[in-house]
Design a protein around this motif. Structure first.
Motif, PDB file in Angstrom:
ATOM      1  N   GLU A  91      25.347  83.542  35.337  1.00 53.77           N
ATOM      2  CA  GLU A  91      26.706  84.624  35.949  1.00 53.77           C
ATOM      3  C   GLU A  91      25.903  85.134  37.209  1.00 53.77           C
ATOM      4  O   GLU A  91      24.924  85.727  36.755  1.00 53.77           O
ATOM      5  N   ALA A  92      26.213  85.935  38.085  1.00 54.97           N
ATOM      6  CA  ALA A  92      26.002  86.523  39.501  1.00 54.97           C
ATOM      7  C   ALA A  92      25.042  87.378  38.762  1.00 54.97           C
ATOM      8  O   ALA A  92      25.706  88.675  38.162  1.00 54.97           O
ATOM      9  N   GLY A  93      24.413  87.782  39.176  1.00 56.83           N
ATOM     10  CA  GLY A  93      23.235  88.945  39.060  1.00 56.83           C
ATOM     11  C   GLY A  93      22.195  89.209  37.492  1.00 56.83           C
ATOM     12  O   GLY A  93      22.735  90.334  37.109  1.00 56.83           O
ATOM     13  N   ARG A  94      23.168  88.522  36.821  1.00 53.12           N
ATOM     14  CA  ARG A  94      22.406  88.126  35.441  1.00 53.12           C
ATOM     15  C   ARG A  94      21.473  87.127  35.150  1.00 53.12           C
ATOM     16  O   ARG A  94      21.867  85.576  34.598  1.00 53.12           O
ATOM     17  N   PRO A  95      20.215  87.057  35.890  1.00 52.92           N
ATOM     18  CA  PRO A  95      19.330  85.475  35.532  1.00 52.92           C
ATOM     19  C   PRO A  95      19.431  85.816  34.205  1.00 52.92           C
ATOM     20  O   PRO A  95      19.233  86.438  33.371  1.00 52.92           O
ATOM     21  N   ALA A  96      18.932  84.388  33.311  1.00 49.52           N
ATOM     22  CA  ALA A  96      18.133  84.035  32.234  1.00 49.52           C
ATOM     23  C   ALA A  96      16.359  85.138  32.796  1.00 49.52           C
ATOM     24  O   ALA A  96      16.150  84.949  34.192  1.00 49.52           O
ATOM     25  N   ARG A  97      15.787  85.131  31.749  1.00 53.00           N
ATOM     26  CA  ARG A  97      14.613  86.222  31.703  1.00 53.00           C
ATOM     27  C   ARG A  97      12.943  85.622  31.151  1.00 53.00           C
ATOM     28  O   ARG A  97      13.570  85.940  29.688  1.00 53.00           O
ATOM     29  N   ALA A  98      12.059  85.519  30.820  1.00 56.93           N
ATOM     30  CA  ALA A  98      10.994  85.339  30.353  1.00 56.93           C
ATOM     31  C   ALA A  98       9.996  86.006  30.722  1.00 56.93           C
ATOM     32  O   ALA A  98       9.911  85.757  31.376  1.00 56.93           O
ATOM     33  N   THR A  99       8.980  86.069  29.422  1.00 60.66           N
ATOM     34  CA  THR A  99       7.614  86.832  29.814  1.00 60.66           C
ATOM     35  C   THR A  99       6.350  85.849  29.251  1.00 60.66           C
ATOM     36  O   THR A  99       7.316  85.148  28.589  1.00 60.66           O
TER      37      THR A  99
END
Length: 183
Positions: A91-99
């Motif tokens: 979805e636009a503006g909602r990337p997956a994120r990782a640390t």
């Protein structure tokens, strides 16, 4: 995550730089993303080990924080006409994120841009790729403050992360003689 000089990888592997803190299955999986935007990047050569102790040569890439747009992960189910696909960050503006992500990969393709990169740094002195993202002293390594990859396509044997936020997660089984994969 770019292709590292083969001699540097072999030197890191010969020095026993371990790629993962767990026994890997040894089965390849594919990861693609339209865009990977990360901070704190490091890369070095290493080996992953399966449960029998077999060593699998890999290029280790550590990323302290990553945003992945239109992420796809796929794996063929061993000895079956099916694959498993996971998508997220679509979805636009909602990337997956990782640390603190650490990836043991066999190959990678895409258009990459690095900010403030050191190439040929001693792998034992790498500090920018998050937790445990450094190789053995004397091995070939590289690191940068930032990494951007457009059109990411990679084949890996392991991924670990401190956190992995999969926004809009979708998991599907695909059947047939050539079941759907990320690429």
């Amino acid at each position: 995550m770019p292709v590292v000089v083969a001699g540097g990888l072999l030197a890191g592997m010969s020095q026993g730089a371990l790629a993962a803190s767990f026994a890997v299955s040894g089965q390849d999986f594919k990861i693609s993303a339209d865009r990977l935007d990360g901070t704190g990047f490091s890369q070095y050569g290493g080996v992953a080990k399966d449960a029998s102790g077999k060593q699998i040569p890999v290029s280790m890439s550590g990323i302290a924080t990553a945003k992945l747009t239109n992420l796809c992960q796929s794996v063929r189910v061993k000895d079956a006409p099916m694959s498993l696909t996971i998508t997220a960050g679509t979805e636009a503006g909602r990337p997956a994120r990782a640390t603190n992500m650490l990836i043991g990969m066999k190959d990678l393709a895409g258009d990459a841009t690095f900010t403030n990169i050191n190439i040929g740094q001693d792998a034992g002195t790498l500090t920018k790729g998050g937790a445990k993202a450094h190789g053995e002293t004397g091995g070939f390594g590289q690191q940068s403050d930032k990494i951007l990859i457009n059109g990411l396509k990679q084949t890996a044997v392991s991924t670990t992360a401190g956190t992995f936020n999969l926004t809009g997660l979708s998991l599907k089984l695909n059947f047939g003689n050539s079941p759907k994969e990320c690429f």
